[in-house]
Structures are given as structure tokens and as C-alpha cells.
Design an enzyme around this catalytic site. Sequence first.
Site, PDB file in Angstrom:
ATOM      1  N   ASP A  96      30.606 -38.353  60.181  1.00  0.00           N
ATOM      2  CA  ASP A  96      29.407 -38.251  59.358  1.00  0.00           C
ATOM      3  C   ASP A  96      28.249 -37.634  60.145  1.00  0.00           C
ATOM      4  O   ASP A  96      28.112 -37.860  61.349  1.00  0.00           O
ATOM      5  CB  ASP A  96      29.009 -39.652  58.870  1.00  0.00           C
ATOM      6  CG  ASP A  96      27.969 -39.620  57.781  1.00  0.00           C
ATOM      7  OD1 ASP A  96      27.841 -38.587  57.090  1.00  0.00           O
ATOM      8  OD2 ASP A  96      27.265 -40.635  57.608  1.00  0.00           O
ATOM      9  N   TRP A 139      22.646 -33.161  61.461  1.00  0.00           N
ATOM     10  CA  TRP A 139      22.633 -32.547  62.799  1.00  0.00           C
ATOM     11  C   TRP A 139      22.093 -31.123  62.708  1.00  0.00           C
ATOM     12  O   TRP A 139      21.238 -30.715  63.501  1.00  0.00           O
ATOM     13  CB  TRP A 139      24.045 -32.537  63.375  1.00  0.00           C
ATOM     14  CG  TRP A 139      24.171 -31.908  64.727  1.00  0.00           C
ATOM     15  CD1 TRP A 139      24.085 -32.534  65.941  1.00  0.00           C
ATOM     16  CD2 TRP A 139      24.427 -30.523  65.007  1.00  0.00           C
ATOM     17  NE1 TRP A 139      24.259 -31.630  66.966  1.00  0.00           N
ATOM     18  CE2 TRP A 139      24.475 -30.378  66.418  1.00  0.00           C
ATOM     19  CE3 TRP A 139      24.616 -29.397  64.218  1.00  0.00           C
ATOM     20  CZ2 TRP A 139      24.700 -29.161  67.050  1.00  0.00           C
ATOM     21  CZ3 TRP A 139      24.834 -28.167  64.838  1.00  0.00           C
ATOM     22  CH2 TRP A 139      24.873 -28.055  66.235  1.00  0.00           C
ATOM     23  N   HIS A 145      28.902 -28.130  59.909  1.00  0.00           N
ATOM     24  CA  HIS A 145      30.331 -28.359  59.690  1.00  0.00           C
ATOM     25  C   HIS A 145      31.171 -27.572  60.702  1.00  0.00           C
ATOM     26  O   HIS A 145      32.193 -28.072  61.190  1.00  0.00           O
ATOM     27  CB  HIS A 145      30.710 -27.945  58.269  1.00  0.00           C
ATOM     28  CG  HIS A 145      30.107 -28.812  57.209  1.00  0.00           C
ATOM     29  ND1 HIS A 145      30.182 -30.189  57.236  1.00  0.00           N
ATOM     30  CD2 HIS A 145      29.405 -28.492  56.073  1.00  0.00           C
ATOM     31  CE1 HIS A 145      29.563 -30.690  56.180  1.00  0.00           C
ATOM     32  NE2 HIS A 145      29.086 -29.685  55.460  1.00  0.00           N
ATOM     33  N   LEU A 194      50.940 -38.082  69.484  1.00  0.00           N
ATOM     34  CA  LEU A 194      49.862 -38.561  68.628  1.00  0.00           C
ATOM     35  C   LEU A 194      50.125 -38.193  67.173  1.00  0.00           C
ATOM     36  O   LEU A 194      50.526 -37.071  66.866  1.00  0.00           O
ATOM     37  CB  LEU A 194      48.530 -37.936  69.081  1.00  0.00           C
ATOM     38  CG  LEU A 194      47.320 -38.186  68.175  1.00  0.00           C
ATOM     39  CD1 LEU A 194      46.893 -39.645  68.229  1.00  0.00           C
ATOM     40  CD2 LEU A 194      46.164 -37.261  68.551  1.00  0.00           C
TER      41      LEU A 194
END
Length: 261
Positions: A35, A40, A52, A146
Site C-alpha cells: 500500500d 509516495w 506503481h 519460494l
Amino acid sequence: MNSNADDSGAELLAKPSDAAVSPLSIPRHVAIIMDGNGRWAQGRGLTRTEGHRRGMEAVRAAVETSRELGVSYLTLFSFSSENWSRPPLEIQFLFGLLRLFIQRDLANLHRNGVRVTVIGDRVRLSADIRSLLEQAEKLTRDNTGLRLVIAFNYGARDEITRAVRRLAEDVANGRLTPDAIDENTIRSRLDTADMPDPDLVIRTSGEMRLSNFLLWQAAYAELVFLPAYWPDFDRAAYLQAVEEYSRRARRFGGIAARRSG
């Protein structure tokens, strides 16, 4: 290729800055609400789309740090089912970033043993986006490192609604009786049926809510809210969240504290 993460978590790499984190306290499954991209950018006089774009760099850092720490599952909330209310140009840009991420990063993820899984409702997505998501899953499905879970066009209420609908269809078709439905039956119909619940949920930007993210799965997750906006989420911020997690006593409704790793 780096060593793969296992189910129990792994010991941290030996670095002085990591000394505060116990090797036994690495969460098996980390979920992140990414978020603050727009705020920002606004604070720097930049466009929301630039926020983004810079947020994608934080995604790469989060994946790398997860692999380094030995986290087994990393779930990223990248596009919610409520995000359709945003301006069309911003939505178009977000979809373009997803295309770019898969086209540029998929080969490297595959090379490092990362398995990509996508959760969320794909019905509303365009055919080319669905094809890219399927390509990423198919290419990496046998990887054992992962597990990178991308929540795209995802909403927890929608997920639970879809699960309940499938259960209702099974009952209507005689494949299931109502009294056979329990927590495990519901869990098996969720998008995350083959994954453990998250141990740690991180949200950036200072907001303190789940925003319709993994509502069922996060029932006993530890929640850590960080003030930094997502583009500023780096290795140090990740470690800060893990250190906070390591100080928590997890009881899962009981009395004695238990470790989940």
C-alpha cells in the site's frame, strides 16, 4: 541456483544487521498488502503511475529477501477486486506492469526455483492476461523453492463467496451432505487450499486494516503495520517486520505460546 526454501523455515544468512532475528522465528508464510504507491508519488510531485512503477522494484526486493531468509510462501496483494473503481488509465497501467513483470522477471524467477501461483477471480480478466498468468504457473509449477503467490483481482469476500457457491453446487448435486461441511471442507474450496495460512501479514503506508485480504486465512496471523510506503519497502523494512514477528507469543487460542515455523 540458490538452495530452496523448505517447509520449516531456514536459518538467516550470517550478517551482523540480522543478529536481532532468531533463526527459529522466520515465518513460513508472509503475506503483504503493498500500500502507498500513489501517496509516495504524490509526496514527490510524481504521477501515481510512477509510484506503481517504483513499487515493482520493491516487489523484486521482497522476493529476493524472502528467498534469502528462507520464507517458503510469499503472498502479494497486487490488485484487489475493489481496484476496478480506480481511473481506467491507472487500471490499464497496472495491467501493463503485470505484463511487464511476467515478461521480464519470469525467466529469472524460474531460474531461481521460484514457483508462481495466482489467486483471485480470473473471469473478468482479458484473455491475454489470463494466458500470461497461466504461462507463469505452468512454467514454474515443478519448482520447489519460494512459492510466490500473486493475489490479482482478489478479494477475500469474493473468494469465500465462490467457495460457498461450489459447496452449494456439491450439495445440490448429491456429492456432499450439509452435515459433512466443516472448516476443512471450506478451506479445500478456497484459492489457497494447498497452502498454509500466513504467519505474518505486513501492511505498508501506516494504514491498519486488512482491506478484504485473506480474511479466512489470516485468522491467527501476526499483523505488522509499517509507516513506510510500498516503494520504500526494502530489505531493512522487511527485517523490521520479521523482528517484530519474532517477539510475538503465538497461542492460537490456547494458553501456551507456540512457534509456527
